[in-house]
Design an enzyme around this catalytic site. Structure first.
Site, PDB file in Angstrom:
ATOM      1  N   LYS A  13       1.789 -34.019  -8.414  1.00 43.44           N
ATOM      2  CA  LYS A  13       3.047 -33.789  -7.689  1.00 43.44           C
ATOM      3  C   LYS A  13       2.975 -32.516  -6.841  1.00 43.44           C
ATOM      4  CE  LYS A  13       5.677 -33.563 -11.348  1.00 43.44           C
ATOM      5  NZ  LYS A  13       4.645 -33.687 -12.404  1.00 43.44           N
ATOM      6  N   ARG A  88      14.104 -33.128 -14.690  1.00 37.63           N
ATOM      7  CA  ARG A  88      13.173 -33.503 -15.761  1.00 37.63           C
ATOM      8  C   ARG A  88      13.909 -34.062 -16.957  1.00 37.63           C
ATOM      9  NH1 ARG A  88       8.476 -29.884 -14.384  1.00 37.63           N
ATOM     10  NH2 ARG A  88       6.860 -30.155 -15.929  1.00 37.63           N
ATOM     11  N   ARG A 127      -8.012 -28.484 -14.271  1.00 34.69           N
ATOM     12  CA  ARG A 127      -7.156 -27.468 -13.641  1.00 34.69           C
ATOM     13  C   ARG A 127      -7.153 -26.182 -14.472  1.00 34.69           C
ATOM     14  NH1 ARG A 127      -1.043 -29.153 -12.419  1.00 34.69           N
ATOM     15  NH2 ARG A 127      -0.655 -28.495 -14.546  1.00 34.69           N
ATOM     16  N   ARG A 133      -4.171 -21.601 -15.724  1.00 39.02           N
ATOM     17  CA  ARG A 133      -2.751 -21.629 -16.076  1.00 39.02           C
ATOM     18  C   ARG A 133      -2.603 -21.546 -17.586  1.00 39.02           C
ATOM     19  NH1 ARG A 133       1.075 -26.037 -13.186  1.00 39.02           N
ATOM     20  NH2 ARG A 133       1.898 -26.158 -15.294  1.00 39.02           N
ATOM     21  N   ARG A 144       2.731 -31.393 -23.639  1.00 36.76           N
ATOM     22  CA  ARG A 144       3.440 -31.606 -22.367  1.00 36.76           C
ATOM     23  C   ARG A 144       3.487 -33.080 -22.002  1.00 36.76           C
ATOM     24  NH1 ARG A 144       0.085 -28.204 -18.912  1.00 36.76           N
ATOM     25  NH2 ARG A 144       1.379 -28.780 -17.156  1.00 36.76           N
TER      26      ARG A 144
END
Ligand code: AMP
Length: 187
Positions: A13, A88, A127, A133, A144
């Protein structure tokens, strides 16, 4: 145009939001980016949000709703916005609708980026290695994805029933996915 990008963590996204912003000349606003900036700047909101983000949980609606209100009231969002990472939850979806209605606007379209779960995990681990992150650790990734299934995925049916949702196959090259997304919004 007010466009919502839905999809699991790792569905792309963020990447697609930036590309669509350029092609559609509409800014993208990502609550995740805003929250990470608040954490970096150690603002009161950031301090509250951090513990949820690090666990892979959603930041409670009570904290997020004010943020969404601020975002949608900003001059940047006046001509429409691409929403990445919000709503969300159904409470957030209601808030978005109410805040847009206040300005005589509405959600025009919702894109649902679809990626098989095995690929999502692979992308998120990749990632983690690249961006570092703090919530892309193997422990929080599973959490998640579960949070997405439980709390955010119901929005897919919610928007589909209202005729606003289009599915986008979000596998393959970044460029091909952008073209599919543009086709889905009629561009
Ligand atoms: P993202 O960059 O969209 O994957 O968001 C990273 C993290 O920020 C999420 O795992 C949540 O902890 C938090 N977050 C971002 N957007 C929201 C939202 N709309 N509601 C609740 N939590 C959010």
């Amino acid at each position: 145009m007010n466009l919502i990008l839905l999809g699991a963590p790792g569905a792309g996204k963020g990447t697609q939001g930036k590309r669509l912003a350029e092609r559609l000349s509409v800014p993208t606003i990502a609550t995740g980016d805003l929250l990470r900036a608040a954490v970096r700047n150690a603002t009161p909101l950031g301090l509250q949000a951090k513990e949820y983000m690090d666990r892979g949980a959603l930041v409670p609606d009570g904290i997020i709703l004010g943020l969404i209100e601020e975002v949608l009231a900003s001059a940047e969002a006046a001509g429409g916005v691409i929403m990445d990472g919000f709503p969300r939850t159904t409470a957030q979806a209601d808030a978005v609708e109410r805040l847009l209605a206040r300005r005589g606007a509405a959600i025009d379209q919702v894109l649902n980026f679809r990626v098989p779960e095995a690929e999502l995990t692979k992308r998120l681990l990749g990632r983690a290695a690249q961006e570092g992150r703090s919530d892309d650790t193997p422990e929080t990734i599973g959490r998640r994805l579960a949070v997405y299934r439980e709390q955010t995925k119901p929005l897919v049916a919610y928007y589909r029933e209202r005729g606003l949702l289009k599915d986008v196959d979000a596998t393959g090259t970044v460029e091909a996915i952008t073209e599919r997304a543009l086709a889905a919004v009629g561009q």
